[in-house]
Design a protein around this motif. Structure first.
Motif, PDB file in Angstrom:
ATOM      1  N   GLN A   1       2.069   4.771  -0.725  1.00  0.00           N
ATOM      2  CA  GLN A   1       1.981   3.708  -1.405  1.00  0.00           C
ATOM      3  C   GLN A   1       0.951   2.831  -1.074  1.00  0.00           C
ATOM      4  OE1 GLN A   1       6.024   2.620  -3.208  1.00  0.00           O
ATOM      5  NE2 GLN A   1       6.356   3.539  -0.993  1.00  0.00           N
ATOM      6  N   SER A   2       0.141   3.238  -0.137  1.00  0.00           N
ATOM      7  CA  SER A   2      -1.107   2.408   0.297  1.00  0.00           C
ATOM      8  C   SER A   2      -2.493   2.571  -0.421  1.00  0.00           C
ATOM      9  CB  SER A   2      -1.446   2.674   1.940  1.00  0.00           C
ATOM     10  OG  SER A   2      -2.016   3.707   2.107  1.00  0.00           O
ATOM     11  N   VAL A   3      -3.462   1.719  -0.180  1.00  0.00           N
ATOM     12  CA  VAL A   3      -4.625   1.666  -0.792  1.00  0.00           C
ATOM     13  C   VAL A   3      -5.327   2.940  -0.388  1.00  0.00           C
ATOM     14  CG1 VAL A   3      -5.739   0.548   1.143  1.00  0.00           C
ATOM     15  CG2 VAL A   3      -6.668   0.400  -1.164  1.00  0.00           C
TER      16      VAL A   3
ATOM     17  N   GLY B   1      -5.969   6.130  -9.136  1.00  0.00           N
ATOM     18  CA  GLY B   1      -5.758   5.427 -10.514  1.00  0.00           C
ATOM     19  C   GLY B   1      -5.664   4.167 -10.558  1.00  0.00           C
ATOM     20  N   GLU B   2      -4.896   3.360 -11.377  1.00  0.00           N
ATOM     21  CA  GLU B   2      -4.847   1.879 -11.542  1.00  0.00           C
ATOM     22  C   GLU B   2      -4.268   1.285 -10.300  1.00  0.00           C
ATOM     23  OE1 GLU B   2      -6.222  -0.039 -13.996  1.00  0.00           O
ATOM     24  OE2 GLU B   2      -7.073   1.624 -14.674  1.00  0.00           O
ATOM     25  N   ARG B   3      -3.278   2.112  -9.821  1.00  0.00           N
ATOM     26  CA  ARG B   3      -2.603   1.465  -8.605  1.00  0.00           C
ATOM     27  C   ARG B   3      -3.802   0.788  -7.472  1.00  0.00           C
ATOM     28  NH1 ARG B   3       2.564   1.165  -6.314  1.00  0.00           N
ATOM     29  NH2 ARG B   3       2.579   0.941  -3.919  1.00  0.00           N
ATOM     30  N   HIS B   4      -4.488   2.106  -7.452  1.00  0.00           N
ATOM     31  CA  HIS B   4      -5.557   1.871  -6.417  1.00  0.00           C
ATOM     32  C   HIS B   4      -6.359   0.977  -6.402  1.00  0.00           C
ATOM     33  CE1 HIS B   4      -9.764   2.640  -4.868  1.00  0.00           C
ATOM     34  NE2 HIS B   4      -8.874   2.752  -3.507  1.00  0.00           N
ATOM     35  N   LYS B   5      -6.995   0.693  -7.745  1.00  0.00           N
ATOM     36  CA  LYS B   5      -7.885  -0.439  -8.162  1.00  0.00           C
ATOM     37  C   LYS B   5      -7.197  -1.781  -7.830  1.00  0.00           C
ATOM     38  CE  LYS B   5      -9.797  -0.130 -12.113  1.00  0.00           C
ATOM     39  NZ  LYS B   5     -10.235   0.068 -13.552  1.00  0.00           N
ATOM     40  N   ARG B   6      -5.791  -1.997  -8.240  1.00  0.00           N
ATOM     41  CA  ARG B   6      -5.016  -2.846  -8.004  1.00  0.00           C
ATOM     42  C   ARG B   6      -5.042  -3.519  -6.485  1.00  0.00           C
ATOM     43  NH1 ARG B   6      -1.456  -1.151 -12.051  1.00  0.00           N
ATOM     44  NH2 ARG B   6       0.073  -0.630 -10.293  1.00  0.00           N
TER      45      ARG B   6
END
Length: 476
Positions: free
Chosen positions: A126-128, A133-138
């Motif tokens: 759950q880390s950068v 996708g979108e999670r990584h961008k946020r």
């Protein structure tokens, strides 16, 4: 001059001991590359079944990665492997055109191959570093302001204080491992950035214990059993065996820090930002999500930088004339340009992160060779940095190589590239400039002609086997 390096994988010769005038022999092929479809193949992700060659190839790549890649790259322009774990079918790229095609394409077609990373069982999903996708961008957007521009400059005093403390305590006449000294500095800096520890706030017992546990984890990761554990964990998203045991005290310390800080919200450090963050539904991040993010930032935020310091002087002290020239320039006028060139050459010749990975969710054409969807593409930064058509005398260490030449992001990639380029690169370069300059300015080092230290692969990093051993003969 031809080189025995072409036969490295067969003759027992090692790439890092190559003659400075040797050529790498990496085959130059057709540099054109493109995806054959812009529609990701949903069924492309299943793991490839193991074949009798998988164990042998996996061991070669883990135990003798550099030798194996240099040997094989002298035989063909596109390397193909079948390896144990989630990677399965794998290709290795070093051609700038091939690399650019997967770094600049829509990430939906070639996302980061985080599910295959040996770091995933350690830092979590759950880390950068491991999200896509979108999670990584946020996550990247949330963290980027704390590592670039004005924020990186604001850490300058912390970098200078940590560097001064480390050099003040450097014993003259004793051989030390510069990776350890660099770790003292860079870990102090990243702890300042993440937890707000500085002159106006001492670390709490929980934070001090976390620092201790991180250092112990990194030391344990160099044990021989850690290499075997990497293979054991290759098919497991969660840590098992030795890795799980080694992580327990680090995780315990990390969760104590998170619990402690939840009781005293407020601040401008990164942990405060994570505690204040809300997802799209307005919910706060869980302790597990924050743990994964912190683990990534603490480990990735200092280990690569400390080992770059070690490699820089491991290389420089074996080249007496270059060392004296750079040292005198720094002492004469600060030597900003020569230090910048020196750091870039260190990262070219010994990239601490020698490989980054993308997962091809569409079939690809690399120079006329079709690669099926579902293949993992490994970008060999090590091979890229040693291609004969890009760098003359690629095995020679030349501290002035980049003095008159601006590095190109397509041919010098110590921080990766594309939308996954290291978000801490600006902070890392600020640390490297200060630490390298101050060592050159304040310490006289012994030079010698001993063989170069063997590169050791630890998860995704390539570190000096002996920690970058140097001896200070005087301090000024």
């Amino acid at each position: 001059m031809t080189s025995t390096i072409v036969r490295a994988g067969l003759s027992g010769e090692h790439w890092y001991l190559a003659d400075p005038d040797a050529m790498s022999g990496i085959i130059v092929g057709n540099s054109t590359a493109r995806p054959l479809s812009d529609v990701p193949t949903a069924a492309a992700r299943p793991l490839t079944a193991l074949t009798p060659r998988s164990l042998r190839e996996s061991l070669r790549l883990v135990l003798r990665q550099g030798d194996t890649l240099f040997h094989d790259a002298a035989q063909t322009s596109l390397l193909r492997y079948r390896v144990i774990g989630a990677a399965g079918r794998t290709v290795v790229l070093s051609d700038p055109g091939h690399i650019k095609s997967i770094m600049t394409v829509d990430p939906a077609i070639a996302p980061s191959a985080t599910r295959t990373s040996p770091l995933r069982p350690i830092i979590g999903s759950q880390s950068v570093l491991t999200s896509i996708g979108e999670r990584h961008k946020r996550q990247r957007a949330m963290l980027m302001p704390h590592f670039h521009g004005r924020a990186a400059a604001s850490y300058r005093e912390a970098i200078e204080r940590a560097t001064s403390r480390a050099i003040d305590g450097w014993p003259v006449g004793e051989v030390i491992e510069l990776a350890d000294l660099g770790q003292q500095i860079t870990l102090d800096v990243i702890m300042t950035a993440i937890f707000g520890i500085g002159d106006d706030r001492a670390s709490t017992p929980a934070e001090a214990d976390l620092r201790f546990q991180v250092v112990r984890l990194l030391r344990r990761s160099t044990w021989p059993v850690a290499t075997a554990a990497q293979l054991v964990n290759a098919r497991n998203p969660e840590p098992v065996g030795f890795t799980r045991w080694a992580l327990k005290p680090v995780d315990a310390a990390m969760y104590r820090v998170i619990t402690e800080r939840r009781k005293s919200l407020g601040g401008n450090d990164i942990l405060s930002v994570l505690l204040d963050a809300r997802d799209s539904s307005g919910a706060a991040l869980s302790d597990d999500e924050i743990r994964d993010e912190l683990m990534t930032l603490v480990l990735a935020g200092h280990e690569t930088t400390s080992n770059t310091v070690a490699w820089t002087f491991e290389r420089l002290t074996r080249h007496r004339e270059q060392y004296l020239r750079v040292r005198e320039q720094v002492r004469a006028d600060g030597g900003a340009d020569v230090v910048e060139s020196l750091i870039n050459e260190s990262m070219r010749s010994r990239p601490v992160v020698p490989i980054v990975a993308r997962e091809l969710l569409a079939p690809w054409d690399f120079g006329g060779q079709r690669i099926d969807a579902g293949t993992v593409a490994l970008v060999s930064i090590l091979l890229l940095h040693h291609r004969d058509e890009i760098y003359s005398r690629p095995f020679a260490f030349d501290s002035e190589r980049f003095l008159q030449t601006r590095p190109s992001p397509t041919t010098l990639m110590p921080f990766g590239g594309g939308n996954r380029r290291c978000l801490g690169s600006a902070l890392a370069m600020a640390e490297l400039r200060t630490v390298v300059t101050e060592i050159l300015r304040r310490v006289d080092l012994e030079t010698h002609e001993r063989p170069g230290e063997r590169p050791r692969h630890r998860n995704v990093t390539m570190i000096p086997n002996d920690g970058g051993k140097v001896r200070a003969v005087a301090k000024v």
